[in-house]
Scaffold this motif. Structure first.
Motif, mmCIF file in Angstrom:
data_model
loop_
_atom_site.group_PDB
_atom_site.id
_atom_site.type_symbol
_atom_site.label_atom_id
_atom_site.label_comp_id
_atom_site.label_asym_id
_atom_site.label_seq_id
_atom_site.Cartn_x
_atom_site.Cartn_y
_atom_site.Cartn_z
ATOM 1 N N GLN A 45 -12.378 0.608 -6.333
ATOM 2 C CA GLN A 45 -11.651 1.847 -6.558
ATOM 3 C C GLN A 45 -10.937 2.263 -5.281
ATOM 4 O O GLN A 45 -11.311 1.844 -4.175
ATOM 5 C CB GLN A 45 -12.628 2.950 -6.980
ATOM 6 N N GLY A 46 -9.892 3.082 -5.439
ATOM 7 C CA GLY A 46 -9.163 3.596 -4.283
ATOM 8 C C GLY A 46 -8.843 5.058 -4.522
ATOM 9 O O GLY A 46 -8.417 5.450 -5.621
ATOM 10 N N ALA A 47 -9.060 5.875 -3.502
ATOM 11 C CA ALA A 47 -8.823 7.321 -3.626
ATOM 12 C C ALA A 47 -7.374 7.596 -4.032
ATOM 13 O O ALA A 47 -6.460 6.888 -3.607
ATOM 14 C CB ALA A 47 -9.113 7.981 -2.289
ATOM 15 N N TYR A 48 -7.188 8.608 -4.844
ATOM 16 C CA TYR A 48 -5.836 9.033 -5.232
ATOM 17 C C TYR A 48 -5.228 9.847 -4.085
ATOM 18 O O TYR A 48 -5.950 10.518 -3.337
ATOM 19 C CB TYR A 48 -5.887 9.910 -6.481
ATOM 20 N N ALA A 49 -3.908 9.789 -3.984
ATOM 21 C CA ALA A 49 -3.207 10.635 -3.023
ATOM 22 C C ALA A 49 -3.482 12.093 -3.390
ATOM 23 O O ALA A 49 -3.555 12.426 -4.582
ATOM 24 C CB ALA A 49 -1.712 10.349 -3.093
ATOM 25 N N ILE A 108 -2.585 -0.032 -7.847
ATOM 26 C CA ILE A 108 -2.117 -0.105 -9.242
ATOM 27 C C ILE A 108 -1.373 1.178 -9.585
ATOM 28 O O ILE A 108 -1.851 2.283 -9.312
ATOM 29 C CB ILE A 108 -3.325 -0.298 -10.197
ATOM 30 N N TYR A 109 -0.206 0.988 -10.189
ATOM 31 C CA TYR A 109 0.608 2.133 -10.598
ATOM 32 C C TYR A 109 0.994 1.968 -12.059
ATOM 33 O O TYR A 109 1.616 0.975 -12.420
ATOM 34 C CB TYR A 109 1.853 2.247 -9.696
ATOM 35 N N ARG A 110 0.549 2.910 -12.863
ATOM 36 C CA ARG A 110 0.768 2.877 -14.311
ATOM 37 C C ARG A 110 0.420 1.505 -14.892
ATOM 38 O O ARG A 110 1.191 0.894 -15.625
ATOM 39 C CB ARG A 110 2.205 3.240 -14.658
ATOM 40 N N GLY A 111 -0.707 1.024 -14.482
ATOM 41 C CA GLY A 111 -1.244 -0.207 -15.077
ATOM 42 C C GLY A 111 -0.726 -1.501 -14.477
ATOM 43 O O GLY A 111 -1.148 -2.578 -14.893
ATOM 44 N N TRP A 112 0.192 -1.420 -13.507
ATOM 45 C CA TRP A 112 0.763 -2.640 -12.936
ATOM 46 C C TRP A 112 0.628 -2.623 -11.416
ATOM 47 O O TRP A 112 0.588 -1.551 -10.801
ATOM 48 C CB TRP A 112 2.258 -2.739 -13.274
ATOM 49 N N THR A 133 -6.771 -2.203 -5.247
ATOM 50 C CA THR A 133 -7.480 -0.921 -5.290
ATOM 51 C C THR A 133 -6.852 -0.122 -6.418
ATOM 52 O O THR A 133 -5.650 -0.214 -6.652
ATOM 53 C CB THR A 133 -7.366 -0.141 -3.970
ATOM 54 N N LEU A 134 -7.688 0.619 -7.127
ATOM 55 C CA LEU A 134 -7.172 1.370 -8.282
ATOM 56 C C LEU A 134 -8.098 2.526 -8.608
ATOM 57 O O LEU A 134 -9.229 2.576 -8.110
ATOM 58 C CB LEU A 134 -6.978 0.441 -9.486
ATOM 59 N N GLY A 135 -7.605 3.423 -9.448
ATOM 60 C CA GLY A 135 -8.411 4.585 -9.802
ATOM 61 C C GLY A 135 -9.467 4.263 -10.835
ATOM 62 O O GLY A 135 -10.525 4.894 -10.873
ATOM 63 N N ALA A 136 -9.220 3.275 -11.682
ATOM 64 C CA ALA A 136 -10.151 2.931 -12.767
ATOM 65 C C ALA A 136 -11.420 2.296 -12.195
ATOM 66 O O ALA A 136 -11.432 1.844 -11.053
ATOM 67 C CB ALA A 136 -9.481 1.953 -13.724
ATOM 68 N N SER A 154 0.875 -1.170 0.000
ATOM 69 C CA SER A 154 0.000 0.000 0.000
ATOM 70 C C SER A 154 0.908 1.215 0.000
ATOM 71 O O SER A 154 1.314 1.706 1.040
ATOM 72 C CB SER A 154 -0.906 -0.044 1.229
ATOM 73 N N ARG A 155 1.231 1.680 -1.194
ATOM 74 C CA ARG A 155 2.343 2.610 -1.349
ATOM 75 C C ARG A 155 2.006 4.047 -0.994
ATOM 76 O O ARG A 155 2.778 4.756 -0.393
ATOM 77 C CB ARG A 155 2.805 2.555 -2.815
ATOM 78 N N GLU A 156 0.791 4.486 -1.404
ATOM 79 C CA GLU A 156 0.529 5.922 -1.386
ATOM 80 C C GLU A 156 -0.478 6.357 -0.334
ATOM 81 O O GLU A 156 -0.339 7.415 0.267
ATOM 82 C CB GLU A 156 -0.033 6.348 -2.756
ATOM 83 N N THR A 157 -1.522 5.560 -0.180
ATOM 84 C CA THR A 157 -2.706 6.092 0.500
ATOM 85 C C THR A 157 -3.188 5.265 1.682
ATOM 86 O O THR A 157 -4.017 5.730 2.447
ATOM 87 C CB THR A 157 -3.887 6.087 -0.494
ATOM 88 N N GLY A 158 -2.733 4.011 1.764
ATOM 89 C CA GLY A 158 -3.288 3.109 2.769
ATOM 90 C C GLY A 158 -4.565 2.427 2.300
ATOM 91 O O GLY A 158 -5.168 1.657 3.050
ATOM 92 N N ASN A 159 -4.995 2.672 1.055
ATOM 93 C CA ASN A 159 -6.242 2.052 0.567
ATOM 94 C C ASN A 159 -6.161 0.526 0.615
ATOM 95 O O ASN A 159 -7.054 -0.142 1.138
ATOM 96 C CB ASN A 159 -6.508 2.454 -0.892
HETATM 97 C C1 LIG Z 1 1.579 7.724 -9.412
HETATM 98 C C2 LIG Z 1 0.259 6.995 -9.444
HETATM 99 C C3 LIG Z 1 -0.052 6.191 -10.540
HETATM 100 C C4 LIG Z 1 -1.283 5.547 -10.589
HETATM 101 N N1 LIG Z 1 -1.573 4.786 -11.675
HETATM 102 C C5 LIG Z 1 -2.798 4.203 -11.779
HETATM 103 C C6 LIG Z 1 -3.142 3.454 -12.933
HETATM 104 O O1 LIG Z 1 -2.350 3.267 -13.863
HETATM 105 N N2 LIG Z 1 -4.378 2.926 -13.003
HETATM 106 C C7 LIG Z 1 -5.297 3.067 -12.005
HETATM 107 O O2 LIG Z 1 -6.413 2.587 -12.140
HETATM 108 N N3 LIG Z 1 -4.979 3.758 -10.865
HETATM 109 C C8 LIG Z 1 -3.759 4.327 -10.718
HETATM 110 N N4 LIG Z 1 -3.437 5.025 -9.597
HETATM 111 C C9 LIG Z 1 -4.389 5.046 -8.463
HETATM 112 C C10 LIG Z 1 -3.998 4.056 -7.366
HETATM 113 O O3 LIG Z 1 -3.914 2.729 -7.878
HETATM 114 C C11 LIG Z 1 -5.014 4.061 -6.235
HETATM 115 O O4 LIG Z 1 -5.020 5.327 -5.625
HETATM 116 C C12 LIG Z 1 -4.758 2.977 -5.223
HETATM 117 O O5 LIG Z 1 -5.866 2.866 -4.353
HETATM 118 C C13 LIG Z 1 -3.505 3.209 -4.410
HETATM 119 O O6 LIG Z 1 -3.387 2.191 -3.438
HETATM 120 P P1 LIG Z 1 -2.253 2.137 -2.342
HETATM 121 O O7 LIG Z 1 -2.018 3.536 -1.848
HETATM 122 O O8 LIG Z 1 -2.813 1.241 -1.308
HETATM 123 O O9 LIG Z 1 -1.021 1.582 -2.997
HETATM 124 C C14 LIG Z 1 -2.221 5.686 -9.509
HETATM 125 C C15 LIG Z 1 -1.879 6.481 -8.413
HETATM 126 C C16 LIG Z 1 -0.662 7.140 -8.367
HETATM 127 C C17 LIG Z 1 -0.344 7.992 -7.179
#
Ligand SMILES: Cc1cc2nc3c(=O)[nH]c(=O)nc-3n(C[C@H](O)[C@H](O)[C@H](O)COP(=O)(O)O)c2cc1C
Length: 430
Positions: free
Chosen positions: A112-116, A53-57, A79-82, A9-14
């Motif tokens: 879905q997961g909230a963006y930072a 998910i970060y840049r699709g992975w 969790t992801l933004g899409a 959980s890199r960015e947000t704790g989601n």
């Molecule tokens: C730098 C960055 C890149 C991201 N890339 C994607 C993406 O390619 N596709 C997507 O659906 N969400 C993307 N997201 C959204 C994250 O996947 C989403 O906020 C997720 O809940 C983060 O979970 P974590 O903080 O637990 O790792 C991105 C967020 C960041 C900050």
């Protein structure tokens, strides 16, 4: 049962929150770790892996950890933004599964997961014209993402994992059952013209006839067509994800396209996202070899209206590609058609040979205009047979030709439609 939950959980704790919800639901049998402190998965009966998910992975630390998981029963949560049921989400899960060599994936959860906040501010500042710009559709999706994971997501994640564990307890071998469940995914570009979709129906029907008992599902490669038709037909990643969830063990992908061009390569790329999780094979297409092209053209010639007389011209309208990538295919097809009948001509809407180049070769007073496409869709109805000055019919009639428009896609001809199941059969040939 010894259960391990590992999350990145890199960015947000989601993803950490979803991990905690699953751990709470599964109770004392499970051990919860962040990926940075994750133990050897070897001693566990079931491993749940969660990530953002970060840049699709999946997060990079999780990718490294996944490679340590061998021959395990696994559950995935992300969790992801899409949108969780979108094609990009399906691709992300497909990639994760591809990394899990030899594992059996028993349950998958996405929300879905909230963006930072800093990342959100950056996205909001992008102009709508940039590739990740702040368009109304993106604003709607991200506004929704900012509310997740919510209480409902957390409950659902816990329930799905709990149900999967119960299932394993009662039927421990069921997920590694050797039963083979096969399907065919018939993939077409798509058309917004209902009548044109008759070609897809015909090809699907021919396939069902040839492979009784194997279900045939349609998917479209064109996002625009899918949108305009209310997303009633899935994209290929969506379809493959659905088939995977429904327990299919292998899918033969029938490429319902003519050329091995842009759409075909997109299709291969989509399939490769599922390379480890759902074995797929992809058929060839009519223009992928000269032999196949000749067979296709002979059947096309046989499908022309019987009333066409030998001294009347036939002008086929191909699609082509504006940057010229498909020119050599259509030039070859034009030559091969002329060998079948010197009164057969081919020109393209985009790319070469164009209508201007071909028009001087027409010498009969009557010209049959025929779509050189699987469907008689927008191009056939408007660019070829339309009332507008620029349509081929208008341009030819202005020069004194009498035009007979054939508003039938090549895929509607039984002989042509039957070629596609032949390509499926060929997958089993050495
Ligand atoms: C730098 C960055 C890149 C991201 N890339 C994607 C993406 O390619 N596709 C997507 O659906 N969400 C993307 N997201 C959204 C994250 O996947 C989403 O906020 C997720 O809940 C983060 O979970 P974590 O903080 O637990 O790792 C991105 C967020 C960041 C900050």
């Amino acid at each position: 049962m010894k259960i391990l939950i590992v999350y990145a959980s890199r960015e947000t704790g989601n993803s950490a929150r979803v991990a905690q919800a699953i751990a709470d639901r599964l109770g004392p049998e499970c051990s919860l770790f962040s990926v940075s402190q994750a133990p050897d998965p070897g001693g566990f009966d079931f491993v749940a892996l969660g990530f953002g998910i970060y840049r699709g992975w999946p997060d990079g630390d999780m990718i490294a950890y996944m490679k340590r998981c061998r021959k395990k029963k696994v559950g995935l949560f992300m969790t992801l933004g899409a949108w969780p049921d979108s094609a990009p989400a399906a691709n992300c899960l497909g990639r994760a599964e591809g990394l899990l060599a030899d594992c059996t994936v028993c349950v998958k959860f996405a929300c879905q997961g909230a963006y930072a906040p800093e990342f959100l501010a950056r996205l909001q500042s992008l102009p709508p014209t940039s590739s990740h710009g702040w368009t109304p559709e993106r604003a709607r999706r991200i506004t929704e993402a900012m509310k997740h994971p919510d209480a409902e997501d957390l409950t659902r994640a816990g329930e799905m994992f709990s149900a999967a564990i119960e299932h394993l307890r009662t039927q421990p071998s069921v997920t590694s059952s050797p039963i083979q469940k096969k399907a065919v995914a018939a993939v077409f570009f798509g058309s917004t013209v209902p009548r044109a979709r008759e070609a897809y129906r015909k090809i699907t029907e021919e396939t069902e006839k040839r492979f009784p008992g194997v279900p045939v599902f349609q998917a479209y490669t064109s996002e625009i067509v899918r949108k305009r038709t209310g997303y009633t037909v899935p994209s290929l990643p969506e379809l493959l994800k659905k088939l995977q969830l429904e327990g299919y063990t292998g899918v033969d992908v029938l490429a319902g396209l003519l050329s091995p061009g842009e759409e075909y390569h997109r299709l291969l790329r989509d399939v490769s996202g599922f390379s480890r999780s759902l074995p797929c094979r992809v058929t060839q297409v009519p223009f992928s070899s000269l032999g196949r092209m000749r067979e296709f053209l002979n059947r096309t010639a046989a499908s022309l209206p019987p009333e066409r007389k030998p001294d009347e011209d036939v002008l086929f309208m191909g699609h082509g590609n504006p940057d010229g990538r498909a020119d050599f295919i259509y030039m070859t097809a034009a030559q091969e058609l002329a060998k079948i009948d010197p009164r057969f001509h081919l020109a393209c809407v985009e790319g070469a040979p164009g209508l201007d180049e071909v028009m001087p070769k027409l010498n009969a007073k009557k010209v049959y205009l025929v779509p050189f496409m699987l469907v008689a869709g927008d191009h056939a109805l408007n660019d070829m047979a339309g009332e507008e000055e620029e349509s081929w019919r208008s341009r030819l009639e202005a020069k004194g030709f009498r035009c007979e428009c054939v508003l039938r896609g090549l895929g509607e001809a039984e002989g042509v439609a039957a070629l596609f199941p032949d390509y499926l059969k060929a997958l089993d040939e050495p």
